[in-house]
Design an enzyme around this catalytic site. Sequence first.
Site, mmCIF file in Angstrom:
data_model
loop_
_atom_site.group_PDB
_atom_site.id
_atom_site.type_symbol
_atom_site.label_atom_id
_atom_site.label_comp_id
_atom_site.label_asym_id
_atom_site.label_seq_id
_atom_site.Cartn_x
_atom_site.Cartn_y
_atom_site.Cartn_z
ATOM 1 N N ARG A 94 0.868 -1.180 0.000
ATOM 2 C CA ARG A 94 0.000 0.000 0.000
ATOM 3 C C ARG A 94 0.903 1.227 0.000
ATOM 4 O O ARG A 94 1.483 1.575 1.028
ATOM 5 C CB ARG A 94 -0.917 0.003 1.220
ATOM 6 C CG ARG A 94 -1.819 1.230 1.312
ATOM 7 C CD ARG A 94 -2.774 1.109 2.500
ATOM 8 N NE ARG A 94 -3.654 2.247 2.613
ATOM 9 C CZ ARG A 94 -3.363 3.357 3.285
ATOM 10 N NH1 ARG A 94 -2.210 3.476 3.924
ATOM 11 N NH2 ARG A 94 -4.240 4.349 3.329
ATOM 12 N N SER A 162 -12.521 -3.248 -0.155
ATOM 13 C CA SER A 162 -12.775 -2.659 1.164
ATOM 14 C C SER A 162 -14.270 -2.471 1.388
ATOM 15 O O SER A 162 -14.975 -2.045 0.473
ATOM 16 C CB SER A 162 -12.128 -1.279 1.271
ATOM 17 O OG SER A 162 -10.800 -1.337 0.876
ATOM 18 N N LYS A 194 -4.909 6.195 8.744
ATOM 19 C CA LYS A 194 -5.699 6.983 7.784
ATOM 20 C C LYS A 194 -6.994 7.447 8.430
ATOM 21 O O LYS A 194 -7.432 6.883 9.435
ATOM 22 C CB LYS A 194 -5.943 6.176 6.509
ATOM 23 C CG LYS A 194 -7.081 5.191 6.525
ATOM 24 C CD LYS A 194 -7.322 4.659 5.115
ATOM 25 C CE LYS A 194 -8.714 4.085 4.996
ATOM 26 N NZ LYS A 194 -8.916 3.321 3.779
HETATM 27 C C1 LIG Z 1 -7.353 -5.362 3.709
HETATM 28 C C2 LIG Z 1 -7.691 -3.956 3.421
HETATM 29 N N1 LIG Z 1 -8.895 -3.483 3.800
HETATM 30 C C3 LIG Z 1 -9.207 -2.212 3.563
HETATM 31 C C4 LIG Z 1 -8.324 -1.374 2.926
HETATM 32 C C5 LIG Z 1 -8.673 0.061 2.631
HETATM 33 O O1 LIG Z 1 -8.800 0.287 1.242
HETATM 34 P P1 LIG Z 1 -9.386 1.691 0.703
HETATM 35 O O2 LIG Z 1 -10.687 1.929 1.361
HETATM 36 O O3 LIG Z 1 -9.357 1.653 -0.765
HETATM 37 O O4 LIG Z 1 -8.348 2.741 1.225
HETATM 38 P P2 LIG Z 1 -6.797 2.816 0.891
HETATM 39 O O5 LIG Z 1 -6.099 1.718 1.598
HETATM 40 O O6 LIG Z 1 -6.607 2.713 -0.585
HETATM 41 O O7 LIG Z 1 -6.361 4.146 1.411
HETATM 42 C C6 LIG Z 1 -7.094 -1.904 2.539
HETATM 43 N N2 LIG Z 1 -6.165 -1.157 1.910
HETATM 44 N N3 LIG Z 1 -6.797 -3.187 2.793
HETATM 45 C C1 3NM Z 2 -5.415 1.066 5.282
HETATM 46 C C2 3NM Z 2 -6.589 1.021 6.162
HETATM 47 N N1 3NM Z 2 -7.855 0.844 5.694
HETATM 48 C C3 3NM Z 2 -8.760 0.874 6.666
HETATM 49 C C4 3NM Z 2 -10.211 0.764 6.427
HETATM 50 O O1 3NM Z 2 -10.962 0.714 7.389
HETATM 51 O O2 3NM Z 2 -10.569 0.730 5.261
HETATM 52 S S1 3NM Z 2 -8.105 1.097 8.181
HETATM 53 C C5 3NM Z 2 -6.559 1.175 7.525
HETATM 54 C C6 3NM Z 2 -5.337 1.445 8.325
HETATM 55 C C7 3NM Z 2 -4.865 0.268 9.127
HETATM 56 O O3 3NM Z 2 -3.688 0.651 9.735
HETATM 57 P P1 3NM Z 2 -3.331 0.308 11.238
HETATM 58 O O4 3NM Z 2 -3.191 -1.169 11.320
HETATM 59 O O5 3NM Z 2 -2.034 1.021 11.469
HETATM 60 O O6 3NM Z 2 -4.424 0.842 12.108
#
Ligand SMILES: Cc1ncc(COP(=O)(O)OP(=O)(O)O)c(N)n1
Ligand code: 3NM
Length: 267
Positions: A94, A162, A194
């Site tokens: 990512r 997602s 995020k």
């Molecule tokens: C396993 C997993 N779940 C959710 C996300 C989040 O994807 P998205 O909503 O497209 O946001 P970004 O990661 O692109 O900022 C993910 N990356 N992985």
């Molecule tokens: C990349 C991402 N996606 C989310 C979602 O809910 O779609 S939460 C998330 C961040 C996860 O990072 P951490 O393990 O540091 O909390």
Amino acid sequence: MEGLGCRLRSPSTFHTLVIRQQRHPERTPASRAPHAPRHPRGAAGMTVTSTLTRPHLDLSLYLVTISLDERDDDRIVATCQAAVEGGATLIQLRDKHATTEQRSALARRIIDAIGRAVPVLVNDDINAAIAADAEGAHIGQDDLPPTVARQRLGPDRLLGLSVHNDAELDYALAQPAGTLDYIGLGAVYPTQTKEVKVLGIDGLRHLAARAHAHGLPCVAIGGIGGERLSDIATTEADGIAVVSAICAQPDPAAAAKALLTRWKQAH
Ligand SMILES: Cc1ncc(COP(=O)(O)OP(=O)(O)O)c(N)n1
Ligand SMILES: Cc1nc(C(=O)O)sc1CCOP(=O)(O)O
Ligand SMILES: [Mg+2]
């Protein structure tokens, strides 16, 4: 090529699934082992005949790499290697600030470093996933439609989507059989990684139960660390996806090992 026919139970009906297993000599058996999804889905009464050679999907401990403002590809590669050493079962690259070329080059480095020990998916960027010959991609609700992503990835790569609420889950469940391999459900807890709305454990429980009732595997994401695994294990989530709990740790291998051990013990 071997043929395997079986009848699989879905909530509403039986589907017949025919899986033809193929060998990919250029790919290691561990990462490209022919498999059937644990919960194949198809429209009611439909006969699904498919040739599935997708990599084995194990959502138990899913590393999502940290997206740094200042690129540090060596660190990302080293973290992935360490996480796999510690037992990570799946990796998502990512990188929110990279070009497709940079993403595909980094994905390729990760794949080479881990020797295809576990699948590597690329976030947001189907072209990078294909260019790197990665095992798949993860897309969000605002990206291209899953059916288009699937068409471009072909049948042999993994695809995740997602999901943050019931409406997004409805959308995921409405996709044609074989389009999605799993969904990411979040954010379970507040996260610094995020800006995203928090579901809470009951929100996760609700969405994971719905996904499972339809045979769609799911992974929990957002603010997940070791102390929260026993709660998450009370839901139907198939695994945990983490960024900080591995990438922000001084010893990512030890962090991954501890997370996987706790996750297994919680079941
Ligand atoms: C396993 C997993 N779940 C959710 C996300 C989040 O994807 P998205 O909503 O497209 O946001 P970004 O990661 O692109 O900022 C993910 N990356 N992985
Ligand atoms: C990349 C991402 N996606 C989310 C979602 O809910 O779609 S939460 C998330 C961040 C996860 O990072 P951490 O393990 O540091 O909390
Ligand atoms: Mg995205």
